[in-house]
Design an enzyme around this catalytic site. Structure first.
Site, short mmCIF file in Angstrom:
data_model
loop_
_atom_site.label_atom_id
_atom_site.label_comp_id
_atom_site.label_asym_id
_atom_site.label_seq_id
_atom_site.Cartn_x
_atom_site.Cartn_y
_atom_site.Cartn_z
CB SER A 176 -2.75 -14.61 -10.43
OG SER A 176 -4.04 -13.44 -10.30
CG ASN A 177 -2.82 -9.89 -5.66
OD1 ASN A 177 -2.50 -11.21 -4.86
ND2 ASN A 177 -3.81 -9.23 -5.75
CG ASP A 199 -6.20 -15.80 -16.80
OD1 ASP A 199 -7.53 -15.33 -16.98
OD2 ASP A 199 -5.14 -14.87 -15.93
CB SER A 238 -9.57 3.56 -9.16
OG SER A 238 -8.73 4.15 -8.19
CE1 TYR A 293 -5.76 -0.77 -11.11
CE2 TYR A 293 -4.86 1.52 -10.55
CZ TYR A 293 -5.66 0.92 -10.21
OH TYR A 293 -7.19 0.53 -9.25
CE LYS A 296 -9.31 -0.87 -11.88
NZ LYS A 296 -10.14 -2.25 -12.04
CG ASN A 312 -2.67 -0.84 -1.23
OD1 ASN A 312 -3.06 -1.27 -1.59
ND2 ASN A 312 -2.52 0.45 -1.90
CG LEU A 313 -0.98 3.79 5.19
CD1 LEU A 313 0.38 4.45 5.03
CD2 LEU A 313 -1.51 6.01 4.55
NE ARG A 365 3.27 5.59 -3.39
CZ ARG A 365 1.79 4.72 -3.51
NH1 ARG A 365 2.73 3.78 -2.30
NH2 ARG A 365 0.98 5.42 -3.16
C1 UD1 Z 1 -3.11 4.15 -5.37
C2 UD1 Z 1 -4.75 4.72 -6.15
C3 UD1 Z 1 -5.96 3.37 -6.07
C4 UD1 Z 1 -5.45 1.71 -6.82
C5 UD1 Z 1 -3.61 2.15 -5.72
C6 UD1 Z 1 -3.96 0.67 -5.54
C7 UD1 Z 1 -4.54 7.09 -6.42
C8 UD1 Z 1 -5.84 8.40 -5.68
N1 UD1 Z 1 -4.76 6.22 -5.75
O1 UD1 Z 1 -4.01 4.61 -4.15
O2 UD1 Z 1 -6.63 4.31 -7.15
O3 UD1 Z 1 -6.18 1.43 -6.62
O4 UD1 Z 1 -3.14 2.83 -5.70
O5 UD1 Z 1 -2.31 0.23 -5.33
O6 UD1 Z 1 -4.16 7.16 -6.80
N2 UD1 Z 1 1.57 6.00 1.83
C9 UD1 Z 1 3.15 5.81 2.62
N3 UD1 Z 1 3.01 4.88 2.91
C10 UD1 Z 1 2.78 3.36 2.49
C11 UD1 Z 1 2.35 3.06 1.73
C12 UD1 Z 1 1.80 5.03 1.23
O7 UD1 Z 1 2.66 7.09 2.64
O8 UD1 Z 1 3.93 2.76 2.80
C13 UD1 Z 1 0.65 6.84 1.74
C14 UD1 Z 1 1.30 7.28 -0.27
O9 UD1 Z 1 2.38 8.19 -0.16
C15 UD1 Z 1 -0.36 8.44 0.04
C16 UD1 Z 1 -1.34 7.42 1.07
O10 UD1 Z 1 0.03 6.65 1.80
O11 UD1 Z 1 -0.35 9.04 -0.16
C17 UD1 Z 1 -2.31 6.15 0.15
O12 UD1 Z 1 -1.41 4.94 -0.65
P1 UD1 Z 1 -2.15 3.79 -0.85
O13 UD1 Z 1 -2.61 2.80 -0.37
O14 UD1 Z 1 -0.48 3.10 -1.72
O15 UD1 Z 1 -3.06 4.25 -1.88
P2 UD1 Z 1 -2.81 5.51 -3.10
O16 UD1 Z 1 -1.42 5.72 -3.51
O17 UD1 Z 1 -3.91 6.01 -2.68
#
Ligand code: UD1
Length: 343
Positions: free
Chosen positions: A36-37, A60, A127, A152, A156, A202-203, A298
């Site tokens: 699925s992903n 699945d 997590s 989500y 966990k 994710n970042l 966010r």
């Molecule tokens: C969160 C959860 C983690 C989960 C994951 C799934 C927590 C501590 N962690 O990770 O358990 O598995 O989501 O997606 O709750 N950021 C930006 N710009 C972006 C994307 C992210 O600034 O475009 C920042 C976010 O605000 C955050 C950091 O980067 O401060 C990390 O973000 P991300 O990679 O989404 O991970 P978590 O939020 O830590």
């Protein structure tokens, strides 16, 4: 004969890296994944790295009968590593029932079937999200579990409880629960890495996609937090290091080295890095200028979290080794490679 390990979600990001490390350590791996992903093409890439093609079945884990058939066919599985789960925080808020169904039913199916087929070991992907905003940093495993910020995150927490309750009821299962911090990077071979579906949430994948020109600009979600530079702080852990923690967990279970039948370990580096520090390091190691701007916070973000990984260091004999520089470089090399392929 090599011990047989079943990996659910084994074609995914963390799953595929773990399959490689398991094979490198001499285990025979069977993957089940509903794709699925992820894509079945990952199997070719795993084979390129290790020289061994893992057995793969498109299944699945919510399908009890299909799982039972796999356990019947591939006898003697020693342990399961359970990655298969939905993991997008935002999507889970919109589709809570989908998240509860996927993430709970698959776990229940596996735990019900394990004793029937004499499978005793279970490693679970949890997590650091279970800690919410910890009161003390670095956060250790004894910190309280805080109310979940999303469906989500709740799956966990509930999954951890289901494992604890099942083992406490006398089921012949031994489990290691790994609480991951923020996994990033790719295999140094650039054969496998993260493949986000659509716009990355994710970042790091957002950074690499922006750097290569797929995305216009990275938004830094808030620089007015109570941290030294105002941006959020995370514990970014190299995905290969993380994968190796699973091998250590399997070995602990199979060698009966556990101190209790369910053990919980933080899997992180122990070092907190801010979003802005991560961006600066990325620019420095890759030489690529990143187009970013600070935007609003966010919703639901944790301000700062990093691991106390001592328990894993001491008990699992595992430690994060890769530097953040090499890890970001691996993420960038992977992005360059997959973008070339798509040209
Ligand atoms: C969160 C959860 C983690 C989960 C994951 C799934 C927590 C501590 N962690 O990770 O358990 O598995 O989501 O997606 O709750 N950021 C930006 N710009 C972006 C994307 C992210 O600034 O475009 C920042 C976010 O605000 C955050 C950091 O980067 O401060 C990390 O973000 P991300 O990679 O989404 O991970 P978590 O939020 O830590």
């Amino acid at each position: 004969m090599a011990d047989r390990i079943l990996v659910t979600g084994g074609t995914g990001y963390i799953g595929s890296h773990t399959v490689v490390e398991l094979q490198n350590a001499g285990y025979e791996v069977i993957i089940v994944d509903n794709l699925s992903n992820s894509g079945a093409g990952v199997l070719d890439n795993i084979e390129k790295i290790t020289g061994i093609r893992p057995v793969f079945r498109k299944i699945d884990c919510c399908d009890y009968e299909a799982l039972a058939a796999i356990f019947g066919k591939y006898k003697g599985i020693k342990a399961i590593i359970h990655f298969a789960a939905s993991k997008a925080v935002g999507e889970s808020v919109e589709k809570p029932l989908m998240y509860y169904r996927n993430n709970l039913v698959s776990l229940i199916n596996l735990l019900e079937l394990m004793p029937q087929f004499g499978i005793g070991g279970f490693v679970f992907s949890s997590s650091c999200t279970v800690y919410g905003q910890p009161d003390q940093l670095p956060v250790s495993e004894s910190a309280p579990v805080k109310p979940a910020e999303s469906p989500y995150g709740n799956t966990k927490q509930v999954n951890e409880e289901i494992i604890q309750d099942t083992v406490a009821s006398g089921a012949n299962i031994r489990s290691v629960i790994l609480r991951y911090f923020n996994p990033i990077g790719a295999h140094p071979s650039t054969e496998i890495g993260e493949l986000p579906n659509g716009v990355p949430q994710n970042l790091v994948p957002y950074i690499t996609q922006t750097a290569i020109g797929i995305r216009e600009q990275l938004s830094v979600f808030g620089a007015d937090y109570d941290t030294p530079d105002g941006s959020c702080i995370r514990d970014f852990i190299n995905v290969v290091d993380l994968a190796k923690a699973h091998v250590a967990a399997i070995e602990r279970i199979l060698q009966s080295g556990q101190k209790s039948p369910v053990e919980v370990f933080n899997i992180g580096t122990g070092r907190g890095l801010s979003v802005l520090e991560l961006i600066n390091t990325f620019e420095k190691v890759t030489g690529v200028k990143l187009n970013y701007r600070v935007t609003d916070r966010r919703a639901g973000d944790i301000v700062k979290v990093w691991a106390d990984p001592q328990l894993a260091n001491n008990e699992l004999g595992w430690k994060a080794k890769e530097s953040i520089e090499d890890t970001l470089m691996s993420a960038w090399n992977w992005q360059v490679k997959i973008s070339k392929k798509q040209e």
